[in-house]
Scaffold this active site. Structure first.
Site, PDB file in Angstrom:
ATOM      1  N   HIS A 119      93.707   3.707  16.392  1.00 13.67           N
ATOM      2  CA  HIS A 119      93.695   2.968  17.656  1.00 13.67           C
ATOM      3  C   HIS A 119      92.429   3.197  18.458  1.00 13.67           C
ATOM      4  O   HIS A 119      92.088   2.388  19.329  1.00 13.67           O
ATOM      5  CB  HIS A 119      94.930   3.321  18.499  1.00 13.67           C
ATOM      6  CG  HIS A 119      94.895   4.685  19.112  1.00 13.67           C
ATOM      7  ND1 HIS A 119      95.187   5.842  18.419  1.00 13.67           N
ATOM      8  CD2 HIS A 119      94.595   5.080  20.383  1.00 13.67           C
ATOM      9  CE1 HIS A 119      95.075   6.887  19.227  1.00 13.67           C
ATOM     10  NE2 HIS A 119      94.724   6.452  20.424  1.00 13.67           N
ATOM     11  N   HIS A 184      90.879  13.103  30.815  1.00 12.68           N
ATOM     12  CA  HIS A 184      92.280  13.382  30.491  1.00 12.68           C
ATOM     13  C   HIS A 184      92.335  14.674  29.700  1.00 12.68           C
ATOM     14  O   HIS A 184      91.373  15.084  29.054  1.00 12.68           O
ATOM     15  CB  HIS A 184      92.972  12.229  29.753  1.00 12.68           C
ATOM     16  CG  HIS A 184      92.365  11.805  28.456  1.00 12.68           C
ATOM     17  ND1 HIS A 184      91.103  11.272  28.352  1.00 12.68           N
ATOM     18  CD2 HIS A 184      92.867  11.807  27.191  1.00 12.68           C
ATOM     19  CE1 HIS A 184      90.848  10.959  27.093  1.00 12.68           C
ATOM     20  NE2 HIS A 184      91.897  11.281  26.359  1.00 12.68           N
TER      21      HIS A 184
END
Length: 310
Positions: A119, A184
């Protein structure tokens, strides 16, 4: 000669395809809506091929052999993790080989005639192509598995990539896509870290032996993280980073080093390497158009940034 006609920088996340928000006002909704605007901008640019710069998340590269950079030149297979596209992707082979030849001497990137992408490459490709089967040249950057290529080296690669595309014998309009999250925090992927569980450490090293089983075991753990309100992002740092790109101030980012980057942007922040490569390849400042500070565990941290070169 080929021409770089634009650059799109955007985030990716398992939840963008696996659990997209049903309500456009829900977290992540604005990001997904902005991807439609970006796709329209890409259609207006009318590229003939797209070079996607993105990471792998232990679906193709493992610690049995962990290259810093891998270029796909022939068959490219989308793994289909987290409900993303699965199957063979169209490849711009002539452009891919021109890039490889143009990089030779400056960069010895690993070469793949049968590259698997996850992805980290596929989501952004799908979002920008707007339904068109644009042929792709994937450049996979190690952003997850220390030791990482240095930030400065990534900038150098970007400059070399831009020169290689510009000097290519390929006749066409080329779009650059930088696919990488901003700040993140993720669990450690360093097999030297004693805190990494033994089974996950073994998978990071030997996962190639049965990558389907490894991925099948991992995905439920990621799904279980959905909706975590305590998953942090650092919106202030993200804004600083995007401002640096708007100013073409890569030196300030490179000067952070890995420790400085990770301190304020988390281990997942190492994915900004893809943005640095894209910016350096394009050779123009970015125009920052959209930002949504959504924790990665909920859906993609929303960045859609595009500019027109020609």
């Amino acid at each position: 000669m080929s021409e770089i006609v634009g650059l799109v920088g955007m985030s990716h996340s398992p939840f963008a395809t696996m659990m997209p928000p049903a309500d456009p006002e829900a977290p992540g909704g604005r990001f997904l809506a902005d991807t439609e605007r970006v796709a329209a901008a890409v259609r207006a640019l009318a590229p003939d091929a797209v070079v996607v710069i993105g990471p792998d998340h232990f679906h193709a590269n493992f610690y049995d052999a962990m290259p810093p950079f891998v270029l796909g030149v022939e068959a490219v297979h989308a793994f289909g993790d987290f409900d993303s596209r699965r199957g063979r992707l169209p490849v711009a082979e002539e452009l891919a080989w021109s890039v490889r030849d143009g990089l030779a001497g400056a960069f010895d990137v690993a070469l793949s005639f049968a590259l698997t992408v996850d992805h980290g490459i596929v989501q952004s490709y799908e979002m920008v192509r707007g339904g068109a089967e644009l042929p792709i040249v994937p450049l996979v950057v190690n952003t997850a598995a220390p030791p990482l290529p240095s930030l400065g080296r990534c900038v150098e690669l970007g400059r070399a990539l831009g020169a290689a595309i510009g000097g290519s014998q390929y006749q066409g309009r080329v779009l650059l896509v930088a696919s990488g999250g901003l700040s993140h925090w993720l669990p450690s992927n360093d097999p030297r870290d004693p805190g990494v569980p033994a089974d996950r450490r073994a998978s990071m090293i030997h996962g190639r032996r049965d990558v389907e089983a490894f991925s099948a075991a991992r995905e439920p753990r990621v799904r279980a993280l959905a909706g975590r309100a305590d998953a942090p992002v650092n919106a202030g740092w993200d804004a600083w980073f995007l401002e640096r790109l708007a100013l073409s101030d890569v030196d300030a980012v490179v000067g952070l080093g890995d420790e400085g980057l990770e301190k304020d942007a988390g281990s997942g922040g190492h994915e900004v390497r893809t943005w640095l490569i894209g910016l350096a390849a394009a050779g123009r400042p970015l125009v920052w158009t959209s930002y949504e500070p959504v924790p990665e565990w909920i859906t993609g941290m929303g960045i859609g940034t595009t500019f027109e070169v020609s």
